[in-house]
Design a protein around this motif. Structure first.
Motif, PDB file in Angstrom:
ATOM      1  N   ARG A  71      35.735  54.080  41.677  1.00  0.00           N
ATOM      2  CA  ARG A  71      34.680  54.956  41.153  1.00  0.00           C
ATOM      3  C   ARG A  71      33.350  54.774  41.883  1.00  0.00           C
ATOM      4  NH1 ARG A  71      36.057  53.965  34.676  1.00  0.00           N
ATOM      5  NH2 ARG A  71      37.545  55.689  34.464  1.00  0.00           N
ATOM      6  N   LYS A  72      33.353  53.940  42.933  1.00  0.00           N
ATOM      7  CA  LYS A  72      32.158  53.650  43.739  1.00  0.00           C
ATOM      8  C   LYS A  72      31.084  52.910  42.943  1.00  0.00           C
ATOM      9  CE  LYS A  72      34.155  55.969  47.027  1.00  0.00           C
ATOM     10  NZ  LYS A  72      34.900  55.259  48.089  1.00  0.00           N
ATOM     11  N   ASN A  73      31.497  52.289  41.852  1.00  0.00           N
ATOM     12  CA  ASN A  73      30.572  51.483  41.053  1.00  0.00           C
ATOM     13  C   ASN A  73      30.688  50.039  41.536  1.00  0.00           C
ATOM     14  OD1 ASN A  73      29.016  50.192  39.143  1.00  0.00           O
ATOM     15  ND2 ASN A  73      30.388  50.605  37.425  1.00  0.00           N
ATOM     16  N   TYR A  74      30.027  49.735  42.649  1.00  0.00           N
ATOM     17  CA  TYR A  74      30.195  48.446  43.307  1.00  0.00           C
ATOM     18  C   TYR A  74      29.689  47.283  42.456  1.00  0.00           C
ATOM     19  CZ  TYR A  74      31.032  51.474  47.321  1.00  0.00           C
ATOM     20  OH  TYR A  74      31.525  52.448  48.149  1.00  0.00           O
ATOM     21  N   GLN A  75      28.561  47.460  41.814  1.00  0.00           N
ATOM     22  CA  GLN A  75      28.046  46.377  40.984  1.00  0.00           C
ATOM     23  C   GLN A  75      28.969  46.112  39.794  1.00  0.00           C
ATOM     24  OE1 GLN A  75      25.628  44.409  41.962  1.00  0.00           O
ATOM     25  NE2 GLN A  75      25.505  45.693  43.799  1.00  0.00           N
ATOM     26  N   GLY A  76      29.500  47.189  39.214  1.00  0.00           N
ATOM     27  CA  GLY A  76      30.457  47.013  38.129  1.00  0.00           C
ATOM     28  C   GLY A  76      31.722  46.318  38.604  1.00  0.00           C
ATOM     29  N   ALA A  77      32.180  46.653  39.813  1.00  0.00           N
ATOM     30  CA  ALA A  77      33.376  46.018  40.379  1.00  0.00           C
ATOM     31  C   ALA A  77      33.134  44.529  40.592  1.00  0.00           C
ATOM     32  CB  ALA A  77      33.746  46.690  41.696  1.00  0.00           C
ATOM     33  N   LEU A  78      31.949  44.182  41.118  1.00  0.00           N
ATOM     34  CA  LEU A  78      31.632  42.760  41.323  1.00  0.00           C
ATOM     35  C   LEU A  78      31.549  42.020  39.989  1.00  0.00           C
ATOM     36  CD1 LEU A  78      28.937  42.945  44.144  1.00  0.00           C
ATOM     37  CD2 LEU A  78      31.229  41.947  44.323  1.00  0.00           C
ATOM     38  N   ALA A  79      30.976  42.662  38.985  1.00  0.00           N
ATOM     39  CA  ALA A  79      30.858  42.010  37.672  1.00  0.00           C
ATOM     40  C   ALA A  79      32.240  41.708  37.095  1.00  0.00           C
ATOM     41  CB  ALA A  79      30.055  42.894  36.720  1.00  0.00           C
ATOM     42  N   GLU A  80      33.176  42.651  37.226  1.00  0.00           N
ATOM     43  CA  GLU A  80      34.519  42.457  36.664  1.00  0.00           C
ATOM     44  C   GLU A  80      35.295  41.385  37.438  1.00  0.00           C
ATOM     45  OE1 GLU A  80      35.327  43.526  33.906  1.00  0.00           O
ATOM     46  OE2 GLU A  80      34.219  45.364  33.517  1.00  0.00           O
ATOM     47  N   ILE A  81      35.196  41.392  38.771  1.00  0.00           N
ATOM     48  CA  ILE A  81      35.949  40.386  39.532  1.00  0.00           C
ATOM     49  C   ILE A  81      35.364  38.992  39.309  1.00  0.00           C
ATOM     50  CG2 ILE A  81      34.684  40.466  41.732  1.00  0.00           C
ATOM     51  CD1 ILE A  81      38.523  40.287  41.255  1.00  0.00           C
ATOM     52  N   ASP A  82      34.057  38.928  39.067  1.00  0.00           N
ATOM     53  CA  ASP A  82      33.469  37.629  38.757  1.00  0.00           C
ATOM     54  C   ASP A  82      33.946  37.118  37.401  1.00  0.00           C
ATOM     55  OD1 ASP A  82      32.087  37.260  41.109  1.00  0.00           O
ATOM     56  OD2 ASP A  82      30.215  38.150  40.377  1.00  0.00           O
ATOM     57  N   ARG A  83      34.192  38.018  36.470  1.00  0.00           N
ATOM     58  CA  ARG A  83      34.754  37.588  35.182  1.00  0.00           C
ATOM     59  C   ARG A  83      36.160  37.020  35.383  1.00  0.00           C
ATOM     60  NH1 ARG A  83      33.754  42.347  30.826  1.00  0.00           N
ATOM     61  NH2 ARG A  83      34.345  40.693  29.355  1.00  0.00           N
ATOM     62  N   ALA A  84      36.937  37.631  36.267  1.00  0.00           N
ATOM     63  CA  ALA A  84      38.268  37.106  36.574  1.00  0.00           C
ATOM     64  C   ALA A  84      38.164  35.727  37.208  1.00  0.00           C
ATOM     65  CB  ALA A  84      39.010  38.068  37.499  1.00  0.00           C
ATOM     66  N   LEU A  85      37.229  35.572  38.150  1.00  0.00           N
ATOM     67  CA  LEU A  85      37.079  34.286  38.850  1.00  0.00           C
ATOM     68  C   LEU A  85      36.490  33.214  37.942  1.00  0.00           C
ATOM     69  CD1 LEU A  85      35.925  35.636  42.304  1.00  0.00           C
ATOM     70  CD2 LEU A  85      37.927  34.178  41.905  1.00  0.00           C
ATOM     71  N   ASP A  86      35.722  33.604  36.929  1.00  0.00           N
ATOM     72  CA  ASP A  86      35.237  32.623  35.943  1.00  0.00           C
ATOM     73  C   ASP A  86      36.414  32.007  35.185  1.00  0.00           C
ATOM     74  OD1 ASP A  86      32.586  32.964  36.606  1.00  0.00           O
ATOM     75  OD2 ASP A  86      32.166  34.386  34.982  1.00  0.00           O
ATOM     76  N   ILE A  87      37.439  32.819  34.952  1.00  0.00           N
ATOM     77  CA  ILE A  87      38.609  32.336  34.210  1.00  0.00           C
ATOM     78  C   ILE A  87      39.536  31.537  35.118  1.00  0.00           C
ATOM     79  CG2 ILE A  87      40.660  33.060  32.918  1.00  0.00           C
ATOM     80  CD1 ILE A  87      39.008  35.577  32.095  1.00  0.00           C
ATOM     81  N   VAL A  88      39.745  32.028  36.351  1.00  0.00           N
ATOM     82  CA  VAL A  88      40.624  31.331  37.317  1.00  0.00           C
ATOM     83  C   VAL A  88      39.842  31.165  38.625  1.00  0.00           C
ATOM     84  CG1 VAL A  88      42.907  31.265  38.382  1.00  0.00           C
ATOM     85  CG2 VAL A  88      42.570  32.563  36.268  1.00  0.00           C
ATOM     86  N   PRO A  89      39.017  30.132  38.717  1.00  0.00           N
ATOM     87  CA  PRO A  89      38.221  29.938  39.932  1.00  0.00           C
ATOM     88  C   PRO A  89      39.115  29.722  41.163  1.00  0.00           C
ATOM     89  CG  PRO A  89      37.410  28.563  38.140  1.00  0.00           C
ATOM     90  CD  PRO A  89      38.725  29.129  37.685  1.00  0.00           C
ATOM     91  N   ASN A  90      38.681  30.280  42.281  1.00  0.00           N
ATOM     92  CA  ASN A  90      39.376  30.111  43.563  1.00  0.00           C
ATOM     93  C   ASN A  90      40.783  30.694  43.580  1.00  0.00           C
ATOM     94  OD1 ASN A  90      37.229  28.776  44.891  1.00  0.00           O
ATOM     95  ND2 ASN A  90      37.778  26.867  43.868  1.00  0.00           N
ATOM     96  N   GLU A  91      41.055  31.654  42.693  1.00  0.00           N
ATOM     97  CA  GLU A  91      42.346  32.335  42.768  1.00  0.00           C
ATOM     98  C   GLU A  91      42.336  33.205  44.032  1.00  0.00           C
ATOM     99  OE1 GLU A  91      44.095  35.280  42.695  1.00  0.00           O
ATOM    100  OE2 GLU A  91      45.937  34.157  42.334  1.00  0.00           O
ATOM    101  N   PRO A  92      43.297  32.978  44.971  1.00  0.00           N
ATOM    102  CA  PRO A  92      43.185  33.628  46.284  1.00  0.00           C
ATOM    103  C   PRO A  92      43.186  35.147  46.255  1.00  0.00           C
ATOM    104  CG  PRO A  92      45.286  32.457  46.050  1.00  0.00           C
ATOM    105  CD  PRO A  92      44.424  32.037  44.913  1.00  0.00           C
ATOM    106  N   TYR A  93      43.978  35.750  45.368  1.00  0.00           N
ATOM    107  CA  TYR A  93      44.011  37.207  45.326  1.00  0.00           C
ATOM    108  C   TYR A  93      42.707  37.775  44.765  1.00  0.00           C
ATOM    109  CZ  TYR A  93      48.869  37.269  46.735  1.00  0.00           C
ATOM    110  OH  TYR A  93      50.023  37.129  47.454  1.00  0.00           O
ATOM    111  N   PHE A  94      42.101  37.075  43.821  1.00  0.00           N
ATOM    112  CA  PHE A  94      40.817  37.531  43.285  1.00  0.00           C
ATOM    113  C   PHE A  94      39.715  37.388  44.333  1.00  0.00           C
ATOM    114  CE2 PHE A  94      42.234  36.196  38.719  1.00  0.00           C
ATOM    115  CZ  PHE A  94      43.195  37.198  38.733  1.00  0.00           C
ATOM    116  N   LEU A  95      39.726  36.267  45.066  1.00  0.00           N
ATOM    117  CA  LEU A  95      38.743  36.090  46.137  1.00  0.00           C
ATOM    118  C   LEU A  95      38.892  37.184  47.189  1.00  0.00           C
ATOM    119  CD1 LEU A  95      38.885  32.218  46.668  1.00  0.00           C
ATOM    120  CD2 LEU A  95      36.890  33.531  45.910  1.00  0.00           C
TER     121      LEU A  95
END
Length: 339
Positions: free
Chosen positions: A207-231
């Motif tokens: 949807r070209k909502n880059y800040q929203g995309a970064l916010a969601e992927i950071d929530r994923a990485l908060d739960i599983v830090p250094n998960e390679p597919y999320f990175l």
């Protein structure tokens, strides 16, 4: 010294009196213990001894296959599963294991055949329908995959993983509103599901909502830090933002953590295209192909690399392959550039 000699003599007497069947089972059990401890090479040796005592010992053949696949000898593992299934056509563990092995080397049609064989033995299994949906997704048969996930969900409606995979199908089909609704349903069942936030980030990216995309992927990485597919996905978001230094940092970290990540090699190939190195991009994109992993839009970018090098014929061949995999950008490039 006499104590050691006595023990050796006692062992010789005890084991020398064993029947072939007892030796077979003893080596089999030792193999199982080594397998559980992660000593895969040792496990293979014990299973070899067990099979030497009984060449038709299906359980030892199956378990040797497990040890072999854990040792990155997937093709040899498939030979073991083949023999075990020849001995017992209804051997569910061997059928499942062979399906996983076929999936690992990208032979999804063979994996699907094994899953369908399992369905002929085990009916009304949520897990079997779920796994069938995964294989069909990798074959890009999205409508059929969705039906399998729906059956799995009807049998076990409280499994958020099934719902997220249904949402992923809608994401691939560009039905983003439905994908979001289903993902939120999954989060209602498990508020800490990192895969759900990862999927939401990909939807926001489309949807070209880059800040929203970064916010969601950071929530994923908060739960599983250094998960390679999320990175790697975070690196892909930065690629779309043309934040190239941040992109390559995250992609490289993903590759270090998982050198088999075909998605990361694709994204590193995109980075090379953006930085003006189509030759290295070709090498990376072909490496992603060799990974045998399901990677979307791979042939689209491969075609772009060939086009950058002035090789329209190879570009069209790549996009034709992409069309076989239902890559919409490849279809668009074929229509625009190729006869």
């Amino acid at each position: 010294m006499r104590k050691i000699s006595a023990l050796i003599l006692l062992s010789f007497i005890l084991f020398g009196c064993e029947s072939s069947e007892e030796r077979r089972d003893r080596f089999f059990n030792l193999g199982n213990k080594a397998l559980q401890e992660g000593a895969f090479d040792q496990a293979i040796e014990y299973y070899n001894q067990s099979i030497k005592e009984d060449a038709n010992y299906a359980e030892a053949l199956n378990n040797r296959g497990v040890a072999r696949i854990e040792s990155d000898h997937t093709y040899e593992a498939i030979l073991d599963y083949n023999k075990a299934i020849q001995l017992d056509s209804d051997y569910l563990d061997a059928l499942f294991n062979r399906a996983y092995a076929y999936e690992e080397i990208g032979q999804y049609e063979n994996a699907l055949r094994d899953v369908e064989s399992i369905q002929g033995i085990v009916t009304d299994s949520a897990f079997v329908d779920f796994y069938k949906g995964l294989v069909l997704t990798k074959l890009r048969r999205y409508e059929t995959a969705l039906k399998s996930f729906e059956v799995a969900n009807s049998l076990n409606p409280m499994n958020p993983e099934t719902i997220i995979n249904m949402a992923t199908i809608y994401y691939f089909q560009e039905s983003y509103d439905t994908a979001v609704t289903l993902t939120n349903d999954a989060l209602a069942l498990n508020a800490e599901d990192a895969n759900a936030f990862n999927l939401l980030s990909l939807i926001e990216l489309e949807r070209k909502n880059y800040q929203g995309a970064l916010a969601e992927i950071d929530r994923a990485l908060d739960i599983v830090p250094n998960e390679p597919y999320f990175l790697n996905n975070k690196g892909y978001i930065y690629l779309q933002m043309d934040s190239l230094d941040l992109a390559i940092d995250h992609i490289n970290r993903s590759i270090v953590l998982n050198p088999r990540n075909g998605w990361a090699y694709r994204n590193k190939g995109i980075y090379m295209l953006k930085t003006g190195d189509p030759i290295l991009a070709l090498d990376l994109l072909n490496r992603a192909i060799r990974s045998t992993e399901f990677v979307d839009e791979l042939y689209y970018y491969l075609g772009l690399a060939h086009l950058e090098l002035g090789d329209l014929e190879s570009a069209c061949k790549a996009w034709q392959k992409g069309r076989e995999f239902n890559e919409k950008p490849s279809v668009r490039m074929l229509n625009q550039n190729c006869d």
